[in-house]
Design a protein around this motif. Sequence first.
Motif, PDB file in Angstrom:
ATOM      1  N   THR A 111      -7.492   4.557  10.150  1.00 50.24           N
ATOM      2  CA  THR A 111      -8.510   4.997   9.187  1.00 50.24           C
ATOM      3  C   THR A 111      -8.428   6.501   8.889  1.00 50.24           C
ATOM      4  OG1 THR A 111     -10.138   5.169  10.978  1.00 50.24           O
ATOM      5  CG2 THR A 111     -10.144   3.129   9.657  1.00 50.24           C
ATOM      6  N   THR A 112      -7.790   7.274   9.750  1.00 52.96           N
ATOM      7  CA  THR A 112      -7.583   8.690   9.445  1.00 52.96           C
ATOM      8  C   THR A 112      -6.684   8.828   8.223  1.00 52.96           C
ATOM      9  OG1 THR A 112      -7.854   9.284  11.775  1.00 52.96           O
ATOM     10  CG2 THR A 112      -6.770  10.907  10.366  1.00 52.96           C
ATOM     11  N   ALA A 113      -5.614   8.043   8.187  1.00 58.18           N
ATOM     12  CA  ALA A 113      -4.715   8.050   7.026  1.00 58.18           C
ATOM     13  C   ALA A 113      -5.452   7.542   5.784  1.00 58.18           C
ATOM     14  CB  ALA A 113      -3.485   7.187   7.309  1.00 58.18           C
ATOM     15  N   LEU A 114      -6.290   6.543   5.956  1.00 60.11           N
ATOM     16  CA  LEU A 114      -7.106   6.033   4.848  1.00 60.11           C
ATOM     17  C   LEU A 114      -7.970   7.157   4.284  1.00 60.11           C
ATOM     18  CD1 LEU A 114      -8.403   3.408   3.349  1.00 60.11           C
ATOM     19  CD2 LEU A 114     -10.193   3.726   5.046  1.00 60.11           C
ATOM     20  N   GLY A 115      -8.625   7.898   5.164  1.00 55.28           N
ATOM     21  CA  GLY A 115      -9.524   8.968   4.742  1.00 55.28           C
ATOM     22  C   GLY A 115      -8.832  10.099   4.006  1.00 55.28           C
TER      23      GLY A 115
END
Length: 185
Positions: A111-115
């Motif tokens: 989810t860090t990459a998503l953000g």
Amino acid sequence: VQQADTLPLLVSETLPAAGMTPKIGTAEHALMLQWLVLLSAGTYESILRYFYSDRYGEAVSVKSRASEEIDRLYGVMEIELAAKGPYLCGKQISAADVYLTMLASWYDPDTTALGKKFPKILAIHDIVAARPSVGKTSLALNIAEFASVANTPAKSVGIFSLEMSKEQLVLRLLSSVGGIDSQRL
């Protein structure tokens, strides 16, 4: 219930106190239904192709195209959220946001990459994931029930919860399968 987009709708409409469904007959309710269909028929299907690419043909190219489609769909959502957000249906959180949160949790690598690519989607993810009593466990149990009991052939399913004990989960699942009000157990 056999469609992934109907599970969040069913849960949200059977638990009105959670406030996850705009009033039926409103433009917001219609918008939520549109989002649920896009999330189910577009995003979820692309995620399936991404993680199970070998089932759909030549794995490397299928996975690459699925990743592009996931990012394209999240890009559409990000634009809509910027214009009309903070949630998919505007100012009120809905079942579509819960479903988006589940799908966004599978973003690869995390989810860090998503953000970094889609900060408004990550904001919804973080809000929904932290919010108690919105039907997240009910949604998970309905999916598990379908996969393990209602599906032919039946599948083995594991459920993990940080919010409920195994006894509470079993009672909720048994009440659902048996059609018994869980408050009476």
